[in-house]
Design a protein around this motif. Structure first.
Motif, short mmCIF file in Angstrom:
data_model
loop_
_atom_site.label_atom_id
_atom_site.label_comp_id
_atom_site.label_asym_id
_atom_site.label_seq_id
_atom_site.Cartn_x
_atom_site.Cartn_y
_atom_site.Cartn_z
N LEU A 20 -11.09 75.14 9.76
CA LEU A 20 -10.75 74.57 8.47
C LEU A 20 -9.24 74.53 8.30
O LEU A 20 -8.53 75.39 8.82
CB LEU A 20 -11.37 75.37 7.33
CG LEU A 20 -12.87 75.62 7.37
CD1 LEU A 20 -13.30 76.39 6.13
CD2 LEU A 20 -13.63 74.31 7.50
N SER A 21 -8.78 73.54 7.58
CA SER A 21 -7.36 73.42 7.32
C SER A 21 -7.12 73.19 5.84
O SER A 21 -7.90 72.51 5.17
CB SER A 21 -6.76 72.27 8.13
OG SER A 21 -5.36 72.18 7.92
N CYS A 22 -6.06 73.76 5.33
CA CYS A 22 -5.66 73.60 3.94
C CYS A 22 -4.24 73.06 3.93
O CYS A 22 -3.31 73.73 4.39
CB CYS A 22 -5.73 74.94 3.21
SG CYS A 22 -5.06 74.92 1.53
N ALA A 23 -4.08 71.87 3.40
CA ALA A 23 -2.76 71.26 3.28
C ALA A 23 -2.22 71.53 1.88
O ALA A 23 -2.89 71.24 0.89
CB ALA A 23 -2.84 69.76 3.54
N ALA A 24 -1.02 72.06 1.82
CA ALA A 24 -0.41 72.45 0.56
C ALA A 24 0.80 71.58 0.27
O ALA A 24 1.58 71.25 1.17
CB ALA A 24 0.00 73.91 0.59
N SER A 25 0.96 71.24 -0.98
CA SER A 25 2.15 70.51 -1.43
C SER A 25 2.64 71.13 -2.72
O SER A 25 1.87 71.72 -3.48
CB SER A 25 1.86 69.02 -1.61
OG SER A 25 0.86 68.82 -2.60
#
Length: 123
Positions: A20-25
């Motif tokens: 799983l990947s979590c992209a943060a901005s």
């Protein structure tokens, strides 16, 4: 303000793996804690793993210790969860979370949440 978007969920047989990947901005500081939680309909959200944004400290629920690995890539503003030796009991919606709190296992202590990604493990 921080926005989080999860990806990588899917269907896998018991014993298999998913990442799983979590992209943060937004504005994320090195002292922030990032976490993964999971939830089955009708049950409370459950802590899975956490990591400081700096990557210096990790923490795992006993149920996933030795099978799951949380990691971060600060340059790409992403946090991942490598899940190996998956079991049907791991089936849930997985959420990425973050915030300045150090209460790593407490849902209410996190300020930012993604929308979740479904992980289904079949027998």
């Amino acid at each position: 303000q921080v926005q989080l978007v999860e990806s990588g969920g899917g269907l896998v047989q018991a014993g298999g793996s998913l990442r799983l990947s979590c992209a943060a901005s937004g504005r994320i500081f090195s002292t922030y804690v990032m976490g993964w939680f999971r939830q089955v309909p009708g049950k409370e959200r459950e802590f899975v793993a956490s990591i400081t944004w700096s990557g210096a400290s990790t923490y795992y629920a006993d149920s996933v210790k030795g099978r799951f690995t949380i990691a971060r890539d600060n340059a790409r503003n992403t946090v991942s969860l490598q899940m190996n030796s998956l079991r049907p009991e791991d089936t849930a919606v997985y959420y990425c979370a973050g915030g300045p709190s150090v209460r790593r296992t407490v849902v209410a202590s996190y300020d930012y949440w993604g929308q979740g990604t479904q992980v289904t493990v079949s027998s």
